[in-house]
Motif scaffolding. Structure first.
Motif, PDB file in Angstrom:
ATOM      1  N   LEU A  12       0.795  -1.234   0.000  1.00 40.58           N
ATOM      2  CA  LEU A  12       0.000   0.000   0.000  1.00 40.58           C
ATOM      3  C   LEU A  12       0.828   1.286   0.000  1.00 40.58           C
ATOM      4  CD1 LEU A  12      -2.831  -1.177   2.433  1.00 40.58           C
ATOM      5  CD2 LEU A  12      -2.932  -0.986  -0.067  1.00 40.58           C
ATOM      6  N   ILE A  38      -4.089   3.308   3.479  1.00 38.77           N
ATOM      7  CA  ILE A  38      -4.821   3.785   2.298  1.00 38.77           C
ATOM      8  C   ILE A  38      -5.138   5.273   2.439  1.00 38.77           C
ATOM      9  CG2 ILE A  38      -7.033   3.616   1.074  1.00 38.77           C
ATOM     10  CD1 ILE A  38      -6.898   0.561   1.600  1.00 38.77           C
ATOM     11  N   PHE A  76       0.132   6.361   0.202  1.00 38.52           N
ATOM     12  CA  PHE A  76      -0.746   5.648  -0.725  1.00 38.52           C
ATOM     13  C   PHE A  76      -0.624   6.197  -2.148  1.00 38.52           C
ATOM     14  CE2 PHE A  76      -5.072   4.496  -2.392  1.00 38.52           C
ATOM     15  CZ  PHE A  76      -4.925   3.121  -2.298  1.00 38.52           C
ATOM     16  N   SER A 106       0.450  -7.430  -4.767  1.00 40.64           N
ATOM     17  CA  SER A 106       0.776  -7.407  -3.334  1.00 40.64           C
ATOM     18  C   SER A 106       1.606  -8.603  -2.885  1.00 40.64           C
ATOM     19  CB  SER A 106      -0.503  -7.322  -2.505  1.00 40.64           C
ATOM     20  OG  SER A 106      -1.297  -8.475  -2.711  1.00 40.64           O
TER      21      SER A 106
END
Lengths: 426, 829
Positions: free
Chosen positions: B480, B512, B517, B780
Motif C-alpha cells: 500500500l 490507504i 498511498f 501485493s
C-alpha cells in the motif's frame, strides 16, 4: 579472511564450470602463435524480408540476393546461411531473448532462459581484457530485452549510450580517482565476504523455493567477488588511447540509423582497442517507433507495424529501404574491420561478425529459417550454405564452430547436435 | 513419465488408477498421438501434478473446457459428465497445488524493485529527496507488474548496482561540515526575469511591459532594473521558447524555495496586456541553462499553480540538481511553428490572433532561496548513522559503539528482527575495516553499505507461520505504500498483534488514507493501466493538428486517471466503476476535451456527468484510450484485447502465427470495420476475435486521445478540412466515413454504442471485481493467483457481493485472506 576469500574465489570458478558442455577451459594451446580472436554478435529482433535476403542459388558460385549486393565487396569475407534456427524456440517476439541462448520454449510457463553465447565464451576464455564482454543496444527496452544472459538465466542489461561506453573504455581517471577506486574495490572485497557469510546463514532458514532465489544472490556475490581482482589489476593499467573524440549522445529513437551506426562504431572501437573480445548488439527494432527513413521523410508506422506489412506495398517499400540501410551499415563495419591491421593481419580475419535475427519472417511471426550471416573471424567464406527449409539445422551448431574458432575447447552448446562442419577454418 | 492415460472408448471417464487425472474420449479423439490437434497430445501429458509445468498445462486444459472454448463448436461434451470431469480435475489440481504451497510456501522470496529500494532508503535514511533509482537497472516486467517474484532476478550487475546505490545514498546521508551551508538568496526583477532581452520568437512570445504596454527593445537598458516592469510570456515552454531567471543556477543540489508574483494576462493588439478572463496554469521545469534556441533535457518538478487575473504571490519548492535552473512553463499555450527556410536561421510563424487576445502570464518579481537547510544539525540522516556522536565521530571505544549503532541501524532497515548471529558478521566487517586503518566513520559506512546490500534489506519473505507478523507488516507496507513498514506496523509486529483481524483492517485503512498511498496509485496505475507509457506516441499532427504539442492535455489525462483510481480505493467505489460511473474527474483542459461545461483551473475535481453521457468509468478515460492507440489511428483489435485483459480479466489467447495484423487505412478509403470483416466471416478468426473485437469497436467513437468523433479522419478521401492550427501550421485532413460503434458480444447480445456496451459490462460486477483482485494479488504478493487460491477468491467475491464489490472492501478481504497472509493463513480452520 584473505585465505577464505581466496578459497571462495576458487570455489566460484569451480561453480562456474559445471563441465556439462565443455571438458576443459581456457584458450586452446600454443597461445604464442595463435592470434587473438574476437566476435561481434548482432541481432535485429524483427529480422529482414526473407525474399530479399536469402540468395536463390547455393554453394560458392551463388548469386547475391538483393540485400547481399550491398555487401558485394566483401563477398569472399562472409558466408550466408539458410535453414538454420533454434529448435523449439518459437512464439513470435518472445524468442528475441533466446537468439544467443537457444533456450527452448520461451512461451511455456515457468520458462527460464539459459546462458548466452557471449557469456559462455567469456567464462571459458577467462578475463584477459578490461571487460569480459560488452553488451550494447540500439533503442533497446533495457528492462526486458537483451542478447546477454547469465547461467541462471538472468538478464544482463545492455548499454545504449555511446558516451558512457566511451568513458568506460578510454577516459583515464586522475591518479587520486584511481587510488580512491582501488580503496573502494578493496573495501568491496570485505563487504562481499560479509555478505557471503551472512547470506549463507540466512539461506539455512529458508525453504526450497526461497533458497533457489537466494542462490541467485549467492552466485552474484561470488561472481562480483571473483571479478574484483581483475578489476583491481585493470584499474592500475592505463586505458588505451582513443583514436577519436568522445562520441555524441543520440537519444532520439527516431534517429534509428544514426544510433545504429554509432553503436557499430563503438563495437569496433571496443574490438580495436582490445577493451573486450566479445561484443553483443541488440537492435531493438520492436521498440523503435516511427523513425526517420531519410532526410525529410519519416516512416508512416513504427518498425513493428511495418514488419507486419501484410504485403502492403507502401509498408514493404519502407521496410526494404530500412533494411538496405542496415546492410549498408554492416558493410561499413566490415570495411573498417578489413582496413584495420593487427600484427600485419586484417582485423576482420580474427573478428567474427554475426548478423542475424530470431525472426525468420516477422510478418508471420515465424521463428524458423532465420536470416544468418557470418563474416570474418578466420573461416573459409564466400558461400551460401543452405540447410533444409522444412527441417532446419540448429543454429547452435554454428555457435559451437564459432566457440571453437575462438579457442574455446568445447563440443556442444545449448541445443547443438554437433559442430557445423560446413563452416571450415582457414 | 510415460503416457499412463489411455483413450477411453466411450464417453465415460477413463479413470485409470492411480492416475489423478483422466482424459475423456471427447478430448482424446483429437488430442491424441496421431493428430495432436493444436499441438496437444493429452496421452503424453503426464499426470504428475506436483510438477509445476505439468500442472500449469492441465490448468489450461481445465480452463478452456470450463470456459466452453473446448471442445470446439460442433463437438459436444455432454452433461453431467462434463461437470463431473471438471470437478474431478479441479479437485486433483487444487490438492496438488495446495500441497505444494503448504510445503514450499505460496511464493518465493521477492527482491525489492528499484522504486521500492529507493523508497526504503529514503525512509531508512530520512532523506525524502534521495534520488538513486537510476543507478539500478530497470526491473523486468512479470505478469504486467514490476512486483513479480519470478522476474525480479539477481545478477552480478544487479548486485553491483545495489552496492553502488547504497554507497551513494550513504554519502548523502552523512555530513562532515560542522554547520549547515547557509541558503543562497536570489531575487530577480525587470529584465533579469528572462535570460535575454528578446527571444527568437520576438514579441509574439515574450515582452517586457510597463503600464500594460510593451517597452521598446532599445528602451530596455533604461528600464532594466525597474521593479515596476513585468515580464509577459505567451507561449508554452517548448522548443524553441523557454525562459528562466537570468544568472541563477543551483550551486548545490537540494530543495529550493521559489516565491514569485504573477498574474494571468491577455496579449491584445499593439503589444498591450490586459487582465485575463480565466486562470492560466503554470509549472516549473528543471533544466540546465543553455544558449538561445537550444533545448536540453527538461525535468518535471511537480506542482501546478493557477495564475489568476489579479497579481498574487506564489510559493513552491522544487528539487534541483547541481548547476540546474528552472524554466517557466505555462501550460496549455500554443507553441509556434519554427521553420528553417533553405537551411537558414529559424523563423517563426504564428497562427491568427485568437479573438479576445492571446492568454499568457506576467511576472513581476521572483525570489529563490536554497538549498533549504535541514531543520537541525547534524541532519536526521546523519543521526540515523551516527546517533549522538556528532560530526566526524571518533569514539574512545569504537567496537562497542559500532555494535550499538549497527544494532540500531539493522532494527531500522531490516524487514524483521536480525538475529545477533547475523549482526555479528557486520560487526566483524567494521572491525576488519578499523584494523586495516580506516577511520571510524568510513568503517561504519562499510558496515551499513553491506547491510543495505544484504538479503535482510533486499528481499521480502512470504509469511510462513501464524506469528510471522513482521513479514505480514512488510508485505502490507510494500503493497500500500511501496516501502518498509513504519513504526506503528513494527510495534504491532513486535507485540504480535498485527494479525488480529481488527488491527490488520485498521492498519490497511490507515495506509490507504495516508500520504504514502500516492505511491501505490502511481506504481499500480503505471503498470496495470500502462500509464507509464502515456507519452509514448505523439499524435500525428497531419490528422490531429489540434493535439500538437498539447502536453497539458496529456498531463491532465494522466492526472485524471490517477485521481479516479485513488477515488476507487479511498471512496470505496463499487467494481462497476471500472466501466461506468455518473461522474468523472476533470480540470479546465479536460472539460473542453470532453465537451463538458467549461471549468476554471488546473485542479482535478469531481464533475457530475449529464445523463446519457458516454463518459464515466475507467473504460472511456482519455488516458486509457491513448495508451491503447498509436499516434495516428485506433485499432479495435488492440483496444479490445487490452481492455478484455486488463479491465475485464478475460485475456485473449496469443495471436496465431502466420497472420499479418490489420492496420487502419489512413487514406480514408475504408473503415476499420470493413477491414475487419475477415474476423467475423472466417470461423477460425472469429473463435478468438469475437471475444474482444466488439469491445474495441464500441470505443471507435473515441479518437487517439479519447476525443469524441463521429467520423474518421483521413488524408485523401472524404470531405476536406483545412485551416491553420493554433501553432501556425497549415493543416488539411479529410472527414471520411462515419463511425459505427455497434457490435455483438460473444453471448449474442447486440449494442448500438459504447453506452449500451457499458451497461452490459457493468452488469457483471463480479467479473470486474475478480479481475481487480487478480491484479491486486500479483501486485501485493508477487505471485499470481494460484489454482489453489481460486476457491478463496470466490469466497471473497461471495462475501462482497451484497455491497456491490466495493474496491477498498476487496482490498480488506484480500489482506485478511490466506492468499495475502501466506502459509500463516493456512492454520486457520
Amino acid at each position: 579472511m584473505i585465505e577464505r576469500r581466496r578459497f571462495l574465489r576458487a570455489a566460484g570458478v569451480t561453480l562456474a564450470l559445471p563441465g556439462l558442455e565443455c571438458f576443459s577451459a581456457g584458450v586452446a594451446g600454443a597461445a604464442a602463435v595463435e592470434p587473438v580472436r574476437r566476435m561481434i554478435l548482432i541481432s535485429n529482433n524483427l529480422g529482414v524480408l526473407p525474399k530479399l535476403f536469402f540468395p536463390q542459388s547455393t554453394g560458392r558460385n551463388y548469386e547475391l540476393s538483393p540485400y547481399l549486393t550491398g555487401l558485394a565487396e566483401h563477398r569472399s569475407d562472409f558466408t550466408v546461411f539458410s535453414g538454420l534456427s533454434h529448435p523449439a524456440v518459437e512464439g513470435g517476439h518472445s524468442t528475441e531473448n533466446c537468439f544467443l541462448t537457444g533456450a527452448r520454449g520461451p512461451t511455456k510457463s515457468g520458462f527460464r532462459n539459459t546462458i548466452s553465447l557471449d557469456q559462455f565464451a567469456a567464462e571459458r576464455l577467462g578475463q584477459s581484457t578490461r571487460f569480459p564482454t560488452l553488451n550494447l543496444g540500439v533503442n533497446i527496452d533495457k528492462a526486458n530485452r537483451s542478447l546477454s544472459w547469465t547461467r541462471d538465466g538472468v538478464l544482463l542489461p545492455a548499454e545504449d549510450t555511446a558516451p558512457a561506453l566511451f568513458r568506460k573504455m578510454f577516459i583515464q581517471g586522475e591518479p587520486e580517482a584511481v587510488a580512491r577506486q582501488l580503496r573502494r574495490l578493496e573495501e568491496r572485497g570485505s563487504i562481499l565476504d560479509t555478505l557471503l557469510e551472512d547470506a549463507g546463514q540466512f539461506s539455512h532458514r529458508l525453504g526450497r523455493d526461497d533458497r533457489q532465489r537466494l542462490d541467485q544472490y549467492l552466485t552474484s556475490v561470488r561472481e562480483v567477488e571473483g571479478r574484483l581482482q581483475m578489476m583491481r589489476e585493470w584499474e592500475q593499467r592505463p586505458k588505451p588511447l582513443a583514436r577519436q573524440a568522445a562520441p555524441p549522445d543520440i537519444q532520439d529513437k527516431k534517429l534509428f540509423f544514426a544510433k545504429l551506426e554509432l553503436m557499430l562504431s563503438m563495437a569496433q572501437l571496443a574490438i580495436e582497442s582490445d577493451s573486450t573480445r566479445v561484443v553483443t548488439l541488440m537492435v531493438d527494432a520492436f521498440a523503435t517507433p516511427v523513425f526517420k527513413l531519410r532526410e525529410n521523410q519519416d516512416t508512416t508506422d513504427g518498425y513493428h507495424n511495418l514488419s507486419h506489412h501484410g504485403q502492403a506495398a507502401e509498408k514493404l517499400q519502407q521496410l526494404e529501404n530500412a533494411e538496405r540501410q542496415q546492410m549498408a551499415l554492416l558493410a561499413k563495419l566490415l570495411r573498417s574491420l578489413a582496413n584495420a591491421r593487427e600484427n600485419g593481419q586484417r582485423l576482420l580475419d580474427t573478428t567474427m561478425v554475426l548478423y542475424g535475427s530470431n525472426m525468420g519472417d516477422a510478418n508471420t511471426h515465424d521463428n524458423s529459417n532465420l536470416p544468418i550471416l557470418l563474416a570474418g573471424g578466420g573461416f573459409r567464406h564466400g558461400k551460401h550454405i543452405a540447410f533444409g527449409h522444412d527441417n532446419n539445422t540448429p543454429l547452435a551448431n554454428m555457435f559451437v564452430a564459432m566457440l571453437q574458432r575462438l579457442g574455446v575447447d568445447c563440443e556442444s552448446f545449448a541445443s547443438s547436435t554437433g559442430r557445423l562442419k560446413e563452416l571450415e577454418f582457414v | 513419465m510415460g503416457p499412463r492415460l489411455a483413450f477411453a472408448a466411450s464417453l465415460l471417464l477413463a479413470s485409470l488408477a492411480p492416475a489423478a487425472v483422466s482424459v475423456p474420449a471427447v478430448c482424446s479423439a483429437c488430442h491424441n498421438a496421431k493428430t495432436a490437434m493444436g499441438g496437444l497430445d493429452l496421452g503424453t501429458l503426464p499426470d504428475r501434478l506436483d510438477d509445476r509445468s505439468v500442472r500449469e498445462r492441465w490448468i489450461r486444459v481445465h480452463d478452456r473446457v470450463e470456459r466452453a472454448e473446448m471442445p470446439p463448436k460442433g463437438v459436444t461434451f455432454p452433461e453431467p459428465q462434463r461437470t463431473a470431469w471438471l470437478r474431478q480435475l479441479s479437485q486433483a489440481i487444487h490438492e496438488a497445488d495446495r500441497a505444494q504451497a503448504m510445503e514450499f510456501g505460496r511464493g518465493p522470496l521477492r527482491r525489492l524493485n528499484r522504486d521500492e529500494y529507493q523508497q526504503n532508503l529514503r525512509d531508512v535514511l530520512e532523506l525524502p529527496a534521495l534520488d538513486i533509482r537510476d543507478i539500478l537497472p530497470e526491473d523486468r516486467e512479470g505478469h504486467r507488474f514490476n512486483k513479480a517474484a519470478e522476474t525480479l532476478d539477481m545478477s552480478r550487475v544487479q548486485l553491483t548496482a545495489y552496492l553502488d546505490a547504497a554507497e551513494a545514498a550513504l554519502r548523502h546521508a552523512m555530513v562532515v561540515e560542522t554547520s549547515p551551508r547557509s541558503a543562497v538568496h536570489y531575487r530577480a526583477v525587470g529584465t533579469a526575469l528572462f535570460p535575454e532581452k528578446v527571444t527568437f520568437g520576438e514579441r509574439e512570445a515574450m515582452f517586457f511591459a510597463k503600464n500594460n504596454k510593451a517597452i521598446e527593445t532599445k528602451q530596455l537598458d533604461v528600464y532594466k532594473d525597474d521593479p515596476s516592469i513585468e515580464m509577459a510570456l505567451f507561449r508554452s515552454a517548448h522548443w524553441p521558447y523557454y525562459g528562466y531567471p537570468r544568472k541563477f543556477v543551483a550551486k548545490w543540489p537540494g530543495e529550493y524555495r521559489v516565491r514569485f508574483s504573477a498574474r494571468a494576462v491577455l496579449h491584445v493588439e499593439n503589444y498591450r496586456v490586459q487582465p485575463a478572463s480565466r486562470p492560466v496554469p503554470m509549472t516549473f521545469r528543471a533544466r540546465k541553462p543553455s544558449g538561445p534556441d537550444v533545448s536540453g533535457d527538461v525535468r518535471a518538478t511537480g506542482g501546478v499553480m493557477d495564475v489568476l487575473p489579479e497579481a498574487r504571490v506564489f510559493e513552491t519548492t522544487i528539487l534541483l540538481r547541481e548547476l540546474e535552473t528552472f524554466e517557466y512553463s505555462p501550460l496549455g499555450l500554443p507553441v509556434p511553428l519554427a521553420r528553417n527556410v533553405d537551411g537558414g536561421a529559424p523563423t517563426y510563424r504564428y497562427p491568427p490572433f485568437p479573438s479576445g487576445g492571446q492568454p499568457g502570464i506576467a511576472i513581476q518579481w521572483l525570489e529563490v532561496d536554497g538549498p533549504l537547510p535541514p531543520s537541525e544539525w547534524p541532519p536526521a540522516s546523519h543521526r540515523v548513522l551516527f546517533g549522538d556522536l556528532g560530526i566526524n565521530p571518533s569514539p574512545a571505544r569504537p567496537a562497542a559503539e559500532a555494535r550499538r549503532l549497527l544494532r540500531r541501524f539493522a532494527d531500522r532497515a531490516a524487514h524483521e528482527p536480525v538475529p545477533a548471529s547475523a549482526l555479528v558478521k557486520y560487526e566483524q566487517l567494521v572491525q576488519t575495516r578499523l584494523d586495516r586503518g580506516a577511520g571510524f566513520t568510513e568503517a561504519m559506512l562499510a558496515g551499513y553499505k553491506a547491510f543495505l546490500s544484504s538479503p535482510h534489506f533486499l528481499y521480502l519473505r512470504e509469511p510462513e507461520n501464524s506469528d510471522d507478523h513482521f513479514s505480514i507488516a512488510a508485505r502490507l507496507s510494500h503493497f500500500l505504500t511501496n516501502t518498509r513498514s513504519d513504526e506503528q506496523l513494527r510495534e504491532l509486529a513486535r507485540s504480535r498483534t498485527l494479525r488480529d483481524p481488527a488491527n490488520l483492517r485498521r492498519q490497511a485503512e490507515r495506509l490507504i488514507a495516508g500520504p504514502g498511498f500516492e505511491r501505490f496509485i502511481a506504481n499500480f496505475t503505471d503498470y496495470w493501466l500502462n500509464l507509464r507509457y502515456i507519452r509514448r506516441d505523439d499524435p500525428d499532427i497531419r490528422l490531429y493538428p489540434e493535439y500538437r504539442f498539447d502536453n497539458y492535455l496529456v498531463e491532465s489525462m494522466e492526472r485524471e486517471t490517477r485521481a479516479f483510481v485513488t477515488a476507487m480505493f479511498r471512496d470505496n467505489l463499487p467494481s462497476r466503476a471500472i466501466v461506468s460511473t455518473d461522474f468523472i474527474y476533470a480540470n479546465d483542459r479536460l472539460a473542453s476535451h470532453y465537451g463538458l461545461l467549461p471549468l476554471n483551473g488546473s485542479a482535478m475535481r469531481k464533475v457530475m456527468l449529464p445523463p446519457q453521457s458516454p463518459l464515466g468509468g475507467l473504460l472511456t478515460q482519455a488516458a486509457i484510450l491513448k495508451v491503447t492507440a498509436n499516434g495516428a489511428t485506433t485499432s479495435p483489435v488492440i483496444r479490445g484485447a487490452w481492455i478484455m485483459e486488463r479491465l475485464i480479466g478475460d485475456p485473449p489467447p496469443p495471436p496465431p502465427t502466420g497472420v499479418p495484423s490489420v492496420e487502419p487505412d489512413i487514406r480514408g478509403a475504408k473503415t476499420i470495420r470493413q477491414l475487419l470483416t475477415m474476423h467475423t466471416k472466417n470461423a477460425t478468426c472469429a473463435g478468438c476475435h469475437e471475444r474482444f473485437d466488439p469491445v474495441g469497436l464500441a470505443l471507435e467513437n473515441f479518437d487517439i486521445l479519447g476525443g469524441w468523433r463521429t467520423r474518421y479522419r483521413g488524408l485523401e478521401q472524404g470531405e476536406p478540412v483545412t485551416g491553420i492550427d493554433r501553432a501556425g501550421h497549415d493543416f488539411s485532413y479529410t472527414l471520411a466515413e462515419a463511425v459505427n460503434a455497434s457490435g455483438k458480444l460473444l453471448d449474442g447480445r447486440t449494442f448500438a454504442d459504447v453506452l449500451q456496451l457499458k451497461t452490459f459490462l457493468a452488469a457483471n460486477p463480479r467479473q470486474l471485481a475478480r479481475n481487480l483482485l487478480h491484479q491486486l494479488t500479483i501486485y501485493s504478493t508477487g505471485v499470481p493467483v494460484r489454482f489453489s487460491d481460486r476457491a478463496e477468491m470466490e469466497a471473497i467475491l461471495d462475501a462482497n457481493a451484497r455491497t456491490g464489490f466495493r474496491v477498498r472492501d476487496l482490498v480488506q478481504s484480500l489482506v485478511a485472506s490466506r492468499i495475502f497472509l501466506g502459509k500463516a493463513g493456512f492454520d486457520k480452520p
